[in-house]
Each structure stands twice: as structure tokens, then as C-alpha cells.
Design a protein around this motif. Structure first.
Motif, PDB file in Angstrom:
ATOM      1  N   GLU A 141     -19.986   6.024  -0.828  1.00 40.38           N
ATOM      2  CA  GLU A 141     -18.703   5.596  -1.371  1.00 40.38           C
ATOM      3  C   GLU A 141     -18.500   6.326  -2.694  1.00 40.38           C
ATOM      4  N   HIS A 142     -17.282   6.222  -3.212  1.00 39.36           N
ATOM      5  CA  HIS A 142     -17.060   6.736  -4.559  1.00 39.36           C
ATOM      6  C   HIS A 142     -17.889   5.899  -5.528  1.00 39.36           C
ATOM      7  N   THR A 143     -18.514   6.570  -6.476  1.00 36.67           N
ATOM      8  CA  THR A 143     -19.418   5.895  -7.405  1.00 36.67           C
ATOM      9  C   THR A 143     -18.763   4.700  -8.093  1.00 36.67           C
ATOM     10  N   GLU A 144     -17.482   4.858  -8.411  1.00 38.43           N
ATOM     11  CA  GLU A 144     -16.793   3.817  -9.166  1.00 38.43           C
ATOM     12  C   GLU A 144     -16.779   2.474  -8.443  1.00 38.43           C
ATOM     13  N   LEU A 145     -16.778   2.520  -7.100  1.00 43.04           N
ATOM     14  CA  LEU A 145     -16.784   1.258  -6.351  1.00 43.04           C
ATOM     15  C   LEU A 145     -17.986   0.410  -6.748  1.00 43.04           C
ATOM     16  N   PHE A 146     -19.128   1.048  -6.871  1.00 40.74           N
ATOM     17  CA  PHE A 146     -20.344   0.295  -7.175  1.00 40.74           C
ATOM     18  C   PHE A 146     -20.422  -0.088  -8.651  1.00 40.74           C
ATOM     19  N   SER A 147     -20.024   0.810  -9.536  1.00 42.47           N
ATOM     20  CA  SER A 147     -20.106   0.444 -10.956  1.00 42.47           C
ATOM     21  C   SER A 147     -19.157  -0.705 -11.251  1.00 42.47           C
ATOM     22  N   ARG A 148     -17.972  -0.678 -10.624  1.00 40.96           N
ATOM     23  CA  ARG A 148     -17.039  -1.786 -10.862  1.00 40.96           C
ATOM     24  C   ARG A 148     -17.448  -3.038 -10.106  1.00 40.96           C
ATOM     25  N   ARG A 206     -16.415  15.455  -7.092  1.00 42.83           N
ATOM     26  CA  ARG A 206     -16.216  14.005  -7.159  1.00 42.83           C
ATOM     27  C   ARG A 206     -17.568  13.301  -7.113  1.00 42.83           C
ATOM     28  N   SER A 207     -17.703  12.250  -7.875  1.00 44.77           N
ATOM     29  CA  SER A 207     -18.987  11.556  -7.922  1.00 44.77           C
ATOM     30  C   SER A 207     -19.118  10.579  -6.755  1.00 44.77           C
ATOM     31  N   LEU A 208     -20.113  10.828  -5.907  1.00 47.65           N
ATOM     32  CA  LEU A 208     -20.352   9.966  -4.759  1.00 47.65           C
ATOM     33  C   LEU A 208     -21.705   9.269  -4.919  1.00 47.65           C
ATOM     34  N   THR A 209     -21.847   8.109  -4.262  1.00 46.64           N
ATOM     35  CA  THR A 209     -23.096   7.370  -4.361  1.00 46.64           C
ATOM     36  C   THR A 209     -23.488   6.824  -2.994  1.00 46.64           C
ATOM     37  N   LEU A 210     -24.747   7.018  -2.660  1.00 48.62           N
ATOM     38  CA  LEU A 210     -25.300   6.408  -1.460  1.00 48.62           C
ATOM     39  C   LEU A 210     -25.384   4.906  -1.729  1.00 48.62           C
ATOM     40  N   ARG A 211     -24.860   4.112  -0.820  1.00 51.76           N
ATOM     41  CA  ARG A 211     -24.711   2.689  -1.118  1.00 51.76           C
ATOM     42  C   ARG A 211     -26.039   2.006  -1.443  1.00 51.76           C
ATOM     43  N   THR A 269     -22.191  -5.202   0.069  1.00 46.90           N
ATOM     44  CA  THR A 269     -21.037  -6.059  -0.211  1.00 46.90           C
ATOM     45  C   THR A 269     -19.833  -5.297  -0.772  1.00 46.90           C
ATOM     46  N   ALA A 270     -20.091  -4.423  -1.734  1.00 44.81           N
ATOM     47  CA  ALA A 270     -18.974  -3.700  -2.348  1.00 44.81           C
ATOM     48  C   ALA A 270     -18.201  -2.893  -1.296  1.00 44.81           C
ATOM     49  N   GLY A 271     -18.943  -2.236  -0.411  1.00 42.95           N
ATOM     50  CA  GLY A 271     -18.290  -1.449   0.630  1.00 42.95           C
ATOM     51  C   GLY A 271     -17.490  -2.310   1.590  1.00 42.95           C
ATOM     52  N   VAL A 272     -18.036  -3.479   1.925  1.00 39.84           N
ATOM     53  CA  VAL A 272     -17.324  -4.395   2.824  1.00 39.84           C
ATOM     54  C   VAL A 272     -16.019  -4.842   2.172  1.00 39.84           C
ATOM     55  N   MET A 273     -16.077  -5.139   0.885  1.00 40.77           N
ATOM     56  CA  MET A 273     -14.865  -5.571   0.178  1.00 40.77           C
ATOM     57  C   MET A 273     -13.839  -4.442   0.145  1.00 40.77           C
ATOM     58  N   ARG A 274     -14.312  -3.227  -0.095  1.00 39.28           N
ATOM     59  CA  ARG A 274     -13.419  -2.070  -0.107  1.00 39.28           C
ATOM     60  C   ARG A 274     -12.717  -1.935   1.243  1.00 39.28           C
ATOM     61  N   ALA A 275     -13.480  -2.074   2.314  1.00 39.35           N
ATOM     62  CA  ALA A 275     -12.901  -1.955   3.652  1.00 39.35           C
ATOM     63  C   ALA A 275     -11.887  -3.068   3.903  1.00 39.35           C
ATOM     64  N   TYR A 276     -12.242  -4.268   3.452  1.00 42.74           N
ATOM     65  CA  TYR A 276     -11.368  -5.437   3.612  1.00 42.74           C
ATOM     66  C   TYR A 276     -10.038  -5.203   2.901  1.00 42.74           C
ATOM     67  N   ILE A 277     -10.120  -4.702   1.681  1.00 39.40           N
ATOM     68  CA  ILE A 277      -8.912  -4.449   0.895  1.00 39.40           C
ATOM     69  C   ILE A 277      -8.087  -3.325   1.527  1.00 39.40           C
ATOM     70  N   GLU A 278      -8.779  -2.253   1.891  1.00 37.35           N
ATOM     71  CA  GLU A 278      -8.098  -1.077   2.410  1.00 37.35           C
ATOM     72  C   GLU A 278      -7.351  -1.389   3.709  1.00 37.35           C
ATOM     73  N   ALA A 279      -7.906  -2.286   4.532  1.00 37.48           N
ATOM     74  CA  ALA A 279      -7.271  -2.633   5.799  1.00 37.48           C
ATOM     75  C   ALA A 279      -6.304  -3.802   5.645  1.00 37.48           C
ATOM     76  N   ALA A 280      -6.178  -4.313   4.412  1.00 37.32           N
ATOM     77  CA  ALA A 280      -5.295  -5.450   4.127  1.00 37.32           C
ATOM     78  C   ALA A 280      -5.562  -6.617   5.077  1.00 37.32           C
ATOM     79  N   ARG A 281      -6.829  -6.925   5.263  1.00 40.35           N
ATOM     80  CA  ARG A 281      -7.194  -7.992   6.198  1.00 40.35           C
ATOM     81  C   ARG A 281      -6.636  -9.347   5.786  1.00 40.35           C
ATOM     82  N   HIS A 282      -6.407  -9.530   4.484  1.00 40.61           N
ATOM     83  CA  HIS A 282      -5.920 -10.842   4.033  1.00 40.61           C
ATOM     84  C   HIS A 282      -4.535 -11.140   4.580  1.00 40.61           C
ATOM     85  N   ASN A 283      -3.810 -10.081   5.006  1.00 45.49           N
ATOM     86  CA  ASN A 283      -2.497 -10.308   5.608  1.00 45.49           C
ATOM     87  C   ASN A 283      -2.592 -10.658   7.082  1.00 45.49           C
ATOM     88  N   GLN A 284      -3.759 -10.467   7.675  1.00 48.52           N
ATOM     89  CA  GLN A 284      -3.901 -10.664   9.108  1.00 48.52           C
ATOM     90  C   GLN A 284      -4.552 -11.986   9.483  1.00 48.52           C
TER      91      GLN A 284
END
Length: 415
Positions: free
Chosen positions: A46-53, A75-80, A84-99
RNA sequence: GCGGACGUAGCUCAGUUGGCAGAGCACCUGGUUGUGGCCCAGGGGGUCGUGGGUUCAAUCCCCAUCGUUCGCCCCA
């Protein structure tokens, strides 16, 4: 010793070790499905920032354990280092809360942390992860914990202890932090270890978690977090505990259980083993109500856990690999191709077995058959070929009979 | 990032006050011309982790390095 070897802290898993992993994955899949969870597969980078944030810039994981490097465009990338952070990113990106009001995901796979390897700690390690997103109710916490314990029981583990604590929420945590800071301010910093002195300003909560005996002694009268939680948090935790009690699940309260990832709120828990060495914690998790919002998504609550598969495998013990149904021993080179055809027919009839790729002495063929734990050894040589039969020897009883080539599948099936 | 232990055959490990590199297991072959797990005999397999140093001579002693492992720390 080969000059090309695997990376430090990265393992090759042969059977039966690899079998233990797929066994756990199978049980996990079945267990979680019973609670309405579906599988989510996310990238290992993932992008490094996902994990730092997501994990927190002050955590050890982010500060000194991540595999971070630039890609070809800088671009700064990081091996997970966790899922959890990646799952949240996927959840947000797919807008699952609307479904759907509540989303339940499980995922498993390799994680990466640059640490000194030891028993139960690899640089590439594997976790099974569950996340329940969108439910703020204490029932969700309880369900996640019950599901985790059901899974652990499902793979045959007992004698594990479940430790729990409640860390408070965005409203009451600051008040507790103040109380704790005030308490810690009264201590001479020289009496604490180097790490703790840094934690004093960065993240006072972590001081409670220090394993250095001197620090433990200094902070033994520190304010207890559960006593400073707001009424809503206290009620939340009580309900969780009550449900677990009702379910007959033993647990111990550990007021010092502070998780190393910054996103945890309210309920936290950890499952600890006493038998696998220093790296004793096999699963851990808790509630993370502010995480999704912090990552730029909607303000939805969540609760989940991760468990370490290598550590579970340490407790699993040896499992017997199932033997083969047959081993087809070829005693004469002229019979090799016929043997392949016979073996293929048997496999198409649901039999599992191996065929010898070259003609070898009967002795070594029989050795091979017992090594593979074959139930039956089929012998095919010049004599059999001439009379159109194959000798079928039962490895258990030693009984042997000749069977026409075309009837081998039936002969094996009838036993 | 810090500390301890250990690197010799595919595996588990011996070894020599420094003098031709060993055992068990595993593998292959034979004893047993077509009947396994036991037994016997034979065989293939090693830059003694790597690089320096000391020495007539180093697997052994010294230094460095890499790796493995256990613990600290951290985490699952």
C-alpha cells in the motif's frame, strides 16, 4: 550451503507445515462464514501513508519495522505490516457503507515487519484477520470475541487465556491521559527506562505496558484506565463482559493491556499462550471507532482481531498426513507407459496415488510404497504385462491377488 | 536496535593438546534372478558457512563477515 539463500526471516514451508496452514485457513473460512463474514483479498503493498496514518506515527511498527521503499516513480510504498489499515482502505474505496449497514470481512495472508527473527516471530509472517465495520454496539465486540475463541477451539487449541481491557473513547481518553500524565510527572524520569522517557510525551499510555521491572514498580499505583472511562464506555464494556459471561467464556481483566497500535478504542483483548515461548500472544484485537474517519472515510465504528498463524502452528502439534490409496510399482521398463494409463484411470475414479517414473527393483519399490503410506501397492512388470494383469498387494495384510488390467479400478474400489 | 548460543554429508551430530574428514539416519546396489517395514555387505555423496591472519601444516587457534537460533525490545 547454497550461495543463493532465502531472505532472513522469510520461511519456506514444506508439508506438513504447509498442511497446518491450509488446515487453519479451512477452519477459519468455515467458522467465519457461520457468522456472516465474507472473504476480502487485498494487496500486500500500500502507499506508506496509509500505515503511518492508520497505525500511528509514534508506534514502533511504523517507526522502525516497516519495509518501505520507493517504486520506480519515486512513490513511497510499504509492504503491509498488518491487515486492518488495508481492509479499511478497501472499505472506503468501495464505499461499502452505502451498500450495507454492517460489513464483515475476513482475510488472511502474509504480513511483513523488519524485526530480529526468533521463535514465533518472522519478518514475513501470516495473520488471519476479521473486521466488523459499521456496528457500534457492544454485541459486535462480543460476537467478534466469541467468533475468535470458536475458531481457536475449532483448530483444537485449548488452555489459552483471554485478557481484556477497555481503553475509553475519544471523549474520556483525554481526561485519563491527563490523569496519567499528572501521575507520571511526579515520577523522576531518571527512574524510568529510556523508552518510557520518550513515551511520556509521545504516548503516555504505552508506559503502562512497559515490561522493564523497574518501570512496572514505579507505575504500579498508576490510575486505572477503566475507572476513568465515561459512563457510556463503562456501560459498553459491562455489556460485552456480560455476554461473554453468559456464553461461559472465561476471561481475565488486565487493566494494563494496552495495544501497540494507536487506533484502538474501548474494548481491547489479547489471547495468550503459555507454551510457545517468549512470543506468547497468539491473537489480539479490539474496537477502533475513529479509524475509518481518520483514513478519510465516513465516521463509522469497527471492531476486529488478528491472529498469528505461525504462533498457532507452534501449538498445533504434528498432524498425520493422509497416506495414498495406491502406489503403482513398475518393475520392468516395458510396463512404464501402461502403468501411467492405469494410474490415470485410478485417479479419474477418485483414487489418490503415485506411479513410479522408472523401473526399479522390487525392494526399492516396496520401500517407496511404505514410505508413501500407500494402502495398496500395485505391481506391474514383464509377467503381468504378458498376461494382462496387475498384482494388487494390500500393504496392511500382505495379501496379494492378480487383477485384469481393465478391472483395477473396480478391484481397488471394492476394498 | 541490544545480548547469549551455534554453523562439519540431504538430516541429527561426533571429532582432532593443530597432522590423509567420521558415525547414525536417509538414499542407491547387492545378499533374496518377483514380494516391503528386520538383518548383513557394498556404494554415491563434503570448497568442515565465507574471507583474512598465525603456522611447516588450520575443520581445530585469532580477527572479521554472513547465516541460524534463543532471549530483550516490539507485536499476532
Amino acid at each position: 550451503m547454497a550461495d543463493l539463500q532465502r531472505i532472513k526471516g522469510f520461511a519456506d514451508l514444506f508439508s506438513p507445515e504447509s498442511d497446518a496452514f491450509s488446515f487453519m485457513e479451512g477452519v477459519a473460512r468455515a467458522t467465519f462464514a457461520a457468522y456472516g463474514y465474507t472473504e476480502l483479498r487485498i494487496p500486500v503493498m500500500e502507499h506508506t501513508e496509509l500505515f503511518s496514518r492508520g497505525i500511528g506515527t509514534e508506534t514502533d511498527v511504523v517507526q522502525k519495522e516497516m519495509y518501505t521503499f520507493p517504486d520506480r516513480k519515486g512513490r513511497s510504498l510499504t509492504l503491509r505490516p498488518e491487515a486492518t489499515a488495508g481492509v479499511m482502505r478497501a472499505y472506503i474505496e468501495a464505499a461499502r457503507h452505502n451498500q450495507e449497514p454492517v460489513s464483515k470481512f475476513f482475510t488472511y495472508g502474509p504480513m511483513f515487519r523488519y524485526e530480529r527473527p526468533q521463535k514465533g516471530r518472522m519478518r514475513q509472517f501470516h495473520q488471519i484477520n476479521c473486521e466488523c465495520i459499521g456496528a457500534a454496539e457492544p454485541l459486535a465486540d462480543a460476537e467478534v470475541i466469541l467468533m475468535l475463541m470458536t475458531f481457536l477451539k475449532g483448530i483444537g487449541l485449548t488452555g489459552l487465556s483471554l485478557e481484556m481491557n477497555s481503553l475509553g473513547c475519544r471523549q474520556c481518553r483525554p481526561a485519563y491521559n491527563n490523569a496519567l500524565s499528572a501521575y507520571l510527572a511526579a515520577i523522576n524520569p531518571q527512574d524510568l527506562c529510556e523508552d518510557c522517557r520518550r513515551r511520556l510525551s509521545a504516548n503516555p499510555l504505552r508506559v503502562l505496558d512497559c515490561k522493564v521491572p523497574a518501570c512496572k514498580e514505579r507505575t504500579k499505583d498508576a490510575p486505572v484506565i477503566a475507572e476513568h472511562n465515561c459512563p457510556a464506555c463503562q456501560e459498553h464494556f459491562l455489556v460485552v463482559l456480560r455476554i461473554l459471561q453468559e456464553a461461559g467464556l472465561p476471561r481475565t481483566l488486565n487493566p494494563r493491556l494496552v495495544r501497540g497500535l494507536d487506533y484502538y478504542t474501548r474494548t481491547t483483548f489479547e489471547v495468550v499462550s503459555t507454551t510457545i515461548g517468549a512470543q506468547a500472544s497468539v491473537a489480539g484485537g479490539g474496537r477502533y471507532d475513529g479509524l475509518v474517519a481518520q483514513l478519510g472515510g465516513p465516521d463509522v465504528p469497527g471492531v476486529g482481531f488478528a491472529c498469528g498463524m505461525e504462533r498457532l502452528a507452534l501449538m498445533l502439534g504434528q498432524r498425520d498426513a493422509p497416506g495414498l490409496d495406491f502406489y503403482l510399482a513398475v518393475l520392468d521398463a516395458a510396463a512404464l507407459e501402461t502403468a501411467m494409463t492405469v494410474a490415470q484411470t485410478l485417479r479419474e475414479n477418485g483414487k489418490r496415488g503415485e506411479v513410479s517414473f522408472s523401473a526399479k527393483s522390487l525392494k526399492s519399490q516396496m520401500r517407496q510404497a511404505s514410505r508413501l503410506k500407500a494402502k495398496q501397492c500395485l505391481l506391474l512388470g514383464g509377467n503381468e504385462l504378458a498376461s494382462g494383469v496387475v498384482a494388487v498387494k494390500d500393504m496392511e495384510s500382505g495379501e496379494q491377488k492378480n487383477v485384469p488390467l481393465k478391472a483395477v479400478a473396480e478391484a481397488l474400489g471394492s476394498r
